[in-house]
Design a protein around this motif. Sequence first.
Motif, PDB file in Angstrom:
ATOM      1  N   ASP A 157       0.829  -1.198   0.000  1.00 38.96           N
ATOM      2  CA  ASP A 157       0.000   0.000   0.000  1.00 38.96           C
ATOM      3  C   ASP A 157       0.872   1.261   0.000  1.00 38.96           C
ATOM      4  OD1 ASP A 157      -2.831   0.687   0.231  1.00 38.96           O
ATOM      5  OD2 ASP A 157      -2.209   1.716   2.063  1.00 38.96           O
ATOM      6  N   ASN A 158       1.910   1.270   0.841  1.00 41.06           N
ATOM      7  CA  ASN A 158       2.815   2.426   0.854  1.00 41.06           C
ATOM      8  C   ASN A 158       3.495   2.595  -0.493  1.00 41.06           C
ATOM      9  OD1 ASN A 158       2.330   3.228   3.433  1.00 41.06           O
ATOM     10  ND2 ASN A 158       4.217   2.426   4.309  1.00 41.06           N
ATOM     11  N   GLY A 159       3.975   1.481  -1.058  1.00 46.38           N
ATOM     12  CA  GLY A 159       4.658   1.544  -2.355  1.00 46.38           C
ATOM     13  C   GLY A 159       3.754   2.189  -3.400  1.00 46.38           C
ATOM     14  N   LEU A 160       2.471   1.828  -3.368  1.00 47.23           N
ATOM     15  CA  LEU A 160       1.534   2.378  -4.349  1.00 47.23           C
ATOM     16  C   LEU A 160       1.160   3.830  -4.027  1.00 47.23           C
ATOM     17  CD1 LEU A 160      -0.703  -0.804  -4.618  1.00 47.23           C
ATOM     18  CD2 LEU A 160       0.672   0.132  -6.484  1.00 47.23           C
ATOM     19  N   LYS A 161       1.025   4.118  -2.733  1.00 50.43           N
ATOM     20  CA  LYS A 161       0.624   5.474  -2.307  1.00 50.43           C
ATOM     21  C   LYS A 161       1.689   6.508  -2.638  1.00 50.43           C
ATOM     22  CE  LYS A 161      -0.197   5.473   2.139  1.00 50.43           C
ATOM     23  NZ  LYS A 161      -0.668   5.234   3.503  1.00 50.43           N
ATOM     24  N   TYR A 162       2.958   6.116  -2.466  1.00 50.24           N
ATOM     25  CA  TYR A 162       4.033   7.097  -2.607  1.00 50.24           C
ATOM     26  C   TYR A 162       4.773   6.987  -3.938  1.00 50.24           C
ATOM     27  CZ  TYR A 162       2.864   7.683   2.266  1.00 50.24           C
ATOM     28  OH  TYR A 162       2.162   7.909   3.425  1.00 50.24           O
ATOM     29  N   SER A 163       4.103   6.394  -4.949  1.00 51.96           N
ATOM     30  CA  SER A 163       4.710   6.344  -6.292  1.00 51.96           C
ATOM     31  C   SER A 163       3.583   6.312  -7.318  1.00 51.96           C
ATOM     32  CB  SER A 163       5.570   5.091  -6.450  1.00 51.96           C
ATOM     33  OG  SER A 163       4.749   3.960  -6.645  1.00 51.96           O
ATOM     34  N   GLN A 183       9.748  -2.940  -4.084  1.00 49.82           N
ATOM     35  CA  GLN A 183      10.487  -1.794  -4.648  1.00 49.82           C
ATOM     36  C   GLN A 183       9.535  -0.874  -5.400  1.00 49.82           C
ATOM     37  OE1 GLN A 183      13.758  -2.874  -7.223  1.00 49.82           O
ATOM     38  NE2 GLN A 183      14.572  -0.791  -7.146  1.00 49.82           N
ATOM     39  N   ASP A 184       9.606   0.424  -5.066  1.00 53.86           N
ATOM     40  CA  ASP A 184       8.799   1.387  -5.830  1.00 53.86           C
ATOM     41  C   ASP A 184       9.713   2.412  -6.475  1.00 53.86           C
ATOM     42  OD1 ASP A 184       8.968   3.983  -4.269  1.00 53.86           O
ATOM     43  OD2 ASP A 184       8.155   2.704  -2.688  1.00 53.86           O
ATOM     44  N   TYR A 185       9.164   3.143  -7.419  1.00 49.80           N
ATOM     45  CA  TYR A 185       9.951   4.147  -8.154  1.00 49.80           C
ATOM     46  C   TYR A 185       9.300   5.509  -7.941  1.00 49.80           C
ATOM     47  CZ  TYR A 185      11.501  -0.266  -9.898  1.00 49.80           C
ATOM     48  OH  TYR A 185      11.974  -1.560  -9.940  1.00 49.80           O
ATOM     49  N   ARG A 203       5.171  11.064   9.999  1.00 52.36           N
ATOM     50  CA  ARG A 203       4.890  11.206   8.576  1.00 52.36           C
ATOM     51  C   ARG A 203       5.860  12.233   8.006  1.00 52.36           C
ATOM     52  NH1 ARG A 203      -1.074  12.555   9.947  1.00 52.36           N
ATOM     53  NH2 ARG A 203      -0.219  12.271  11.986  1.00 52.36           N
ATOM     54  N   VAL A 204       6.392  11.950   6.832  1.00 52.63           N
ATOM     55  CA  VAL A 204       7.373  12.876   6.264  1.00 52.63           C
ATOM     56  C   VAL A 204       6.713  14.205   5.939  1.00 52.63           C
ATOM     57  CG1 VAL A 204       8.910  13.295   4.292  1.00 52.63           C
ATOM     58  CG2 VAL A 204       8.842  11.033   5.392  1.00 52.63           C
ATOM     59  N   ASP A 205       5.576  14.139   5.278  1.00 58.70           N
ATOM     60  CA  ASP A 205       4.901  15.366   4.876  1.00 58.70           C
ATOM     61  C   ASP A 205       3.474  15.291   5.406  1.00 58.70           C
ATOM     62  OD1 ASP A 205       3.502  17.346   3.640  1.00 58.70           O
ATOM     63  OD2 ASP A 205       4.399  17.058   1.667  1.00 58.70           O
ATOM     64  N   ARG A 208       0.552  16.582   3.082  1.00 62.11           N
ATOM     65  CA  ARG A 208       0.235  15.723   1.945  1.00 62.11           C
ATOM     66  C   ARG A 208      -0.401  14.407   2.417  1.00 62.11           C
ATOM     67  NH1 ARG A 208       5.191  13.346  -0.251  1.00 62.11           N
ATOM     68  NH2 ARG A 208       4.657  11.820   1.309  1.00 62.11           N
ATOM     69  N   ASN A 209       0.146  13.893   3.517  1.00 59.80           N
ATOM     70  CA  ASN A 209      -0.365  12.612   3.998  1.00 59.80           C
ATOM     71  C   ASN A 209      -1.765  12.697   4.567  1.00 59.80           C
ATOM     72  OD1 ASN A 209       1.934  11.559   3.193  1.00 59.80           O
ATOM     73  ND2 ASN A 209       2.738  11.018   5.195  1.00 59.80           N
ATOM     74  N   ARG A 210      -2.138  13.871   5.079  1.00 59.99           N
ATOM     75  CA  ARG A 210      -3.505  14.008   5.592  1.00 59.99           C
ATOM     76  C   ARG A 210      -4.489  13.781   4.461  1.00 59.99           C
ATOM     77  NH1 ARG A 210      -6.044  15.265   9.846  1.00 59.99           N
ATOM     78  NH2 ARG A 210      -7.775  16.514   9.158  1.00 59.99           N
ATOM     79  N   GLY A 214      -2.855   9.060   5.292  1.00 58.17           N
ATOM     80  CA  GLY A 214      -1.820   8.386   6.085  1.00 58.17           C
ATOM     81  C   GLY A 214      -1.982   8.658   7.572  1.00 58.17           C
ATOM     82  N   THR A 215      -1.670   7.645   8.383  1.00 60.41           N
ATOM     83  CA  THR A 215      -1.785   7.818   9.837  1.00 60.41           C
ATOM     84  C   THR A 215      -0.409   7.865  10.500  1.00 60.41           C
ATOM     85  OG1 THR A 215      -1.802   5.441  10.171  1.00 60.41           O
ATOM     86  CG2 THR A 215      -3.947   6.501   9.926  1.00 60.41           C
ATOM     87  N   GLY A 216       0.599   7.393   9.770  1.00 65.50           N
ATOM     88  CA  GLY A 216       1.941   7.332  10.360  1.00 65.50           C
ATOM     89  C   GLY A 216       2.097   6.131  11.286  1.00 65.50           C
ATOM     90  N   GLY A 218       1.490   2.773   9.996  1.00 68.18           N
ATOM     91  CA  GLY A 218       1.714   1.576   9.183  1.00 68.18           C
ATOM     92  C   GLY A 218       3.074   0.929   9.410  1.00 68.18           C
ATOM     93  N   LEU A 219       4.135   1.714   9.301  1.00 69.90           N
ATOM     94  CA  LEU A 219       5.473   1.120   9.403  1.00 69.90           C
ATOM     95  C   LEU A 219       5.787   0.676  10.834  1.00 69.90           C
ATOM     96  CD1 LEU A 219       7.643   3.270   6.960  1.00 69.90           C
ATOM     97  CD2 LEU A 219       6.809   0.936   6.638  1.00 69.90           C
ATOM     98  N   ALA A 220       5.203   1.355  11.834  1.00 69.68           N
ATOM     99  CA  ALA A 220       5.408   0.920  13.233  1.00 69.68           C
ATOM    100  C   ALA A 220       4.757  -0.453  13.420  1.00 69.68           C
ATOM    101  CB  ALA A 220       4.821   1.942  14.192  1.00 69.68           C
TER     102      ALA A 220
HETATM  103  P1  ADP Z   1       1.452   6.415   6.556  1.00 73.62           P
HETATM  104  O1  ADP Z   1       0.128   5.913   7.027  1.00 73.62           O
HETATM  105  O2  ADP Z   1       1.591   7.900   6.723  1.00 73.62           O
HETATM  106  O3  ADP Z   1       1.810   5.942   5.189  1.00 73.62           O
HETATM  107  P2  ADP Z   1       3.640   4.787   7.545  1.00 73.62           P
HETATM  108  O4  ADP Z   1       4.031   4.503   8.949  1.00 73.62           O
HETATM  109  O5  ADP Z   1       3.282   3.631   6.702  1.00 73.62           O
HETATM  110  O6  ADP Z   1       2.470   5.841   7.644  1.00 73.62           O
HETATM  111  O7  ADP Z   1       4.817   5.553   6.862  1.00 73.62           O
HETATM  112  C1  ADP Z   1       5.424   6.650   7.561  1.00 73.62           C
HETATM  113  C2  ADP Z   1       5.903   7.681   6.579  1.00 73.62           C
HETATM  114  O8  ADP Z   1       7.016   7.155   5.846  1.00 73.62           O
HETATM  115  C3  ADP Z   1       4.857   8.049   5.529  1.00 73.62           C
HETATM  116  O9  ADP Z   1       4.002   9.063   5.972  1.00 73.62           O
HETATM  117  C4  ADP Z   1       5.728   8.489   4.361  1.00 73.62           C
HETATM  118  O10 ADP Z   1       6.095   9.834   4.553  1.00 73.62           O
HETATM  119  C5  ADP Z   1       6.977   7.617   4.501  1.00 73.62           C
HETATM  120  N1  ADP Z   1       6.939   6.444   3.606  1.00 73.62           N
HETATM  121  C6  ADP Z   1       6.577   5.186   3.927  1.00 73.62           C
HETATM  122  N2  ADP Z   1       6.700   4.358   2.876  1.00 73.62           N
HETATM  123  C7  ADP Z   1       7.147   5.114   1.851  1.00 73.62           C
HETATM  124  C8  ADP Z   1       7.472   4.852   0.477  1.00 73.62           C
HETATM  125  N3  ADP Z   1       7.377   3.642  -0.041  1.00 73.62           N
HETATM  126  N4  ADP Z   1       7.909   5.904  -0.266  1.00 73.62           N
HETATM  127  C9  ADP Z   1       8.036   7.123   0.260  1.00 73.62           C
HETATM  128  N5  ADP Z   1       7.728   7.438   1.540  1.00 73.62           N
HETATM  129  C10 ADP Z   1       7.289   6.449   2.322  1.00 73.62           C
END
Ligand code: ADP
Length: 265
Positions: A157-163, A183-185, A203-205, A208-210, A214-216, A218-220
Amino acid sequence: FKKLSLPKSSRDELYIMGKTFNNMMDILRRNFEKQQQFVSDASHELKTPLTVIESYASLLKRWGTKKPEVLEESIEAIHSEAVRMKEMTEQMLMLAQSNEQGDLQEEEVDVVHLVAELSQRLEHAYNRTIKVHKEEENITIVGDCNKLKQLLIILLDNGLKYSEKHLDVSLHKKPKGVTVSVQDYGIGIPQEDQASIFDRFYRVDKARNRKSGGTGLGLAIAKNIVEAHKGTLTFTSVPGEGSTFTIALPFHIKQDMPKKRLKRK
Ligand code: ADP
């Protein structure tokens, strides 16, 4: 302990017990502080959509019946913020359930099959291509199928959301387990943010993520699931070029236990 008229062996035992107790208290204190921090972060994150809902509800109360445009805008905003709150609370629950190794179901999971099934599902949902590269038809590990599904969905989902291009997913069978790379591009992750992206609510941005929901969390959640399975989750990322997230999972959650037992003897 020296003042106590006890044999040396008992004093040593008491000393070790005291040390163990102190260490346990340290762990409990640290866990408590972490929980407090989580409650404070979670309240803060939930307060934002609640404030939006509250202000649109006030607007509705005041103008709703008289101005149709206010009615439409308010309903739209209240609905989207409620959806966001629901997603956030669901993810918080998932996070709470993701780091308990004791709660893991132990079942045979064919990772190749799982990746293919989820990739297909997300290809349809996003109308994008996910290329799956595999050397074997089946790679079976023992793990919690539902949690492994959550883990893979988060990364795909992240790969698709951020590419905007396709994703490449590669599976490799290793001597001790399996690796899956997504892997995403896409936009990649700035160097200064790379150390924090596994932190809860990071969240990085944020702006934009709102919008993209994005909840921030997912990766945790992903990191907790991998670690509960005794695996690792790593990534490489180049801003503007893309990111690769790699999961390495052992064939069995308990595969390193016999070695530890041997060492103790
Ligand atoms: P979110 O719900 O915001 O996607 P995550 O915990 O999954 O939360 O990711 C944390 C942050 O890491 C994201 O808000 C995004 O800024 C960055 N991120 C995660 N995966 C990617 C990715 N594949 N490409 C670019 N940025 C990513």
